[in-house]
Design an enzyme around this catalytic site. Structure first.
Site, short mmCIF file in Angstrom:
data_model
loop_
_atom_site.label_atom_id
_atom_site.label_comp_id
_atom_site.label_asym_id
_atom_site.label_seq_id
_atom_site.Cartn_x
_atom_site.Cartn_y
_atom_site.Cartn_z
CG ASN A 49 -0.38 0.73 2.41
OD1 ASN A 49 -0.46 1.95 2.50
ND2 ASN A 49 0.21 -0.03 3.33
N GLY B 2 -0.95 6.86 1.98
CA GLY B 2 -0.58 8.25 2.26
C GLY B 2 -1.46 8.93 3.29
CG PHE B 3 -0.80 9.24 7.17
CD1 PHE B 3 -0.77 7.91 7.51
CD2 PHE B 3 0.16 10.09 7.74
CE1 PHE B 3 0.19 7.40 8.39
CE2 PHE B 3 1.12 9.60 8.62
CZ PHE B 3 1.14 8.26 8.95
CG ASN C 110 -1.41 4.90 14.08
OD1 ASN C 110 -1.01 5.80 13.38
ND2 ASN C 110 -0.69 3.80 14.34
CG ASN D 142 2.40 5.67 11.92
OD1 ASN D 142 3.57 5.36 11.68
ND2 ASN D 142 1.40 5.30 11.14
CB SER E 285 3.48 5.75 7.24
OG SER E 285 3.05 5.68 5.89
CG ASN F 105 2.95 4.61 1.91
OD1 ASN F 105 3.76 4.25 1.07
ND2 ASN F 105 2.23 3.76 2.61
CB THR F 106 3.84 10.71 5.11
OG1 THR F 106 2.47 10.33 5.11
CG2 THR F 106 3.95 12.22 5.36
CE LYS G 157 2.42 0.26 12.94
NZ LYS G 157 1.04 0.03 12.47
CG ASN H 170 4.07 1.33 9.46
OD1 ASN H 170 3.43 0.82 8.55
ND2 ASN H 170 3.75 2.50 10.00
CB THR H 171 4.36 -1.59 5.55
OG1 THR H 171 4.52 -0.18 5.36
CG2 THR H 171 2.93 -1.90 5.90
CE1 TYR I 151 -6.85 -4.39 6.54
CE2 TYR I 151 -5.40 -2.52 6.81
CZ TYR I 151 -6.45 -3.13 6.17
OH TYR I 151 -7.11 -2.47 5.16
#
Length: 357
Positions: free
Chosen positions: A110, A113-114, A143, A174, A177, A179-180, A217, A246-247, A318
């Protein structure tokens, strides 16, 4: 409860992943899916941060981004649910397509992007839940993320803490991520120290008699220096725990060629080994003094047990739900209880970190 997932799951997977997810959230919100929750085996109980968890299995952030269905998920059997990530202002996230299934690997990529509806709608839902005597038993965490265009990240996290500390059972900062842009740089020693002190001060300023625990996280893609820095700052600032992990931005062997070039974070089965190894490292680096929530790749009771033995007090999943459906929750809890009893543990807490000499 009748398990309809063998019928519904293949139908949902005919849709693109985001549409399937939206349908699922809508069904849960209307009460179509959850049934009555069975009592959990007492061996699964654990008490952390002056809070009682009926079982250690939680729903990871990312599923219920806008706090729309925490009670529905608790009724499916989770001991706790982590809603979010939520940012102060609503934002659409990254352009589509941004979510990809890898069914043969039991994985997902994924780059959302929040994407979320913003802090005020999120908080309003938690306020209504707090006032509802029919709410499901279990704990609901929040989160926290930052908006993509916020220059000073700590400002956004402070806003999240201020608004949600009175409403959430725990809070997660968090910074992991992928994606940011620039977010993972906040895991560096000095930026992390500044950020955590700011959010802890913000929590204290709320003046709550029982403030929610505040967790961090982290990403799985860390150097040895990164790990040592995070552990040192976590202990120095006296945060309440870690969420690991996280991922990953790596693409391990077995990733289909057509997905190797897709940007974003990989979750699911390929993440189990790396995230559990990181969990064990952080347990050792912190001397077992910080409770850890283990997340990444859990698909059965043995996976959950491995994370607990590595040092996790709680676990989350998840991605496996996408492929296994709600029956997975009951199955994991049953398998975990059997494994604890097999190895002579009278309580879950006794098994935490048992893999360490």
């Amino acid at each position: 409860m009748i398990d309809l997932f063998p019928i519904v799951g293949p139908i949902l997977r005919r849709f693109d992943p985001e549409t399937a997810h939206a349908i699922t959230i809508r069904a849960l919100a209307t009460g179509l899916m959850p049934g009555p929750r069975a009592a959990d085996d007492p061996v699964l109980r654990i008490r952390l941060w002056n809070r009682d968890f009926a079982n250690p299995l939680g729903l990871a952030a990312g599923f219920d981004k806008n706090a729309e269905v925490p009670d529905a998920m608790l009724r499916l059997g989770f001991g706790f649910v982590e809603a979010g990530s939520v940012t102060p202002r609503p934002q659409p996230g990254n352009p589509r397509p941004r979510l990809f299934r890898l069914p043969e690997q039991g994985a997902v990529i994924n780059r959302m992007g929040f994407n979320n509806e913003g802090l005020e709608l999120f908080a309003a839902r938690l306020e209504r839940r707090r006032a509802d005597p029919r709410r499901a038993p279990g704990l609901v965490g929040a989160n926290l993320g930052k908006n993509k265009d916020t220059a000073e990240a700590a400002d956004d996290y402070a806003l999240g803490v201020r608004r949600l500390a009175p409403l959430a059972d725990y809070l997660v900062v968090n910074v992991s991520s992928p994606n940011t842009p620039g977010l993972r740089a906040l895991q560096g020693r000095e930026p992390l120290r500044v950020l955590l002190r700011r959010v802890l001060d913000e929590r204290a300023a709320c003046g709550l008699d029982s403030p929610p625990p505040l967790l961090l996280k982290i990403a799985p893609d860390l150097t040895e220096e990164d790990k040592a820095d995070i552990a040192a700052v976590a202990l120095e600032t006296a945060i309440d725990g870690l969420v690991i992990s996280n991922t990953t931005i790596t693409r391990p062997p077995g990733t289909p060629e057509r997905f190797r070039g897709e940007a974003g974070g990989l979750s699911g089965r390929p993440l189990l080994g790396p995230s559990t190894a990181l969990l064990a490292d952080m347990f050792r680096l912190t001397g077992g003094r910080l409770p850890i929530v283990g997340v990444g790749g859990i698909a059965d009771g043995a996976d959950a047990y491995a994370k607990i033995r590595a040092g996790a007090s709680l676990v989350q999943l998840y991605t496996a739900l996408i492929y296994g459906g709600p029956a997975l929750i009951t199955g994991i809890k049953s398998e975990l209880a059997a494994l604890l009893k097999r190895d002579g543990f009278a309580a879950l807490a006794d098994a935490v970190g048992a893999a360490h000499p």
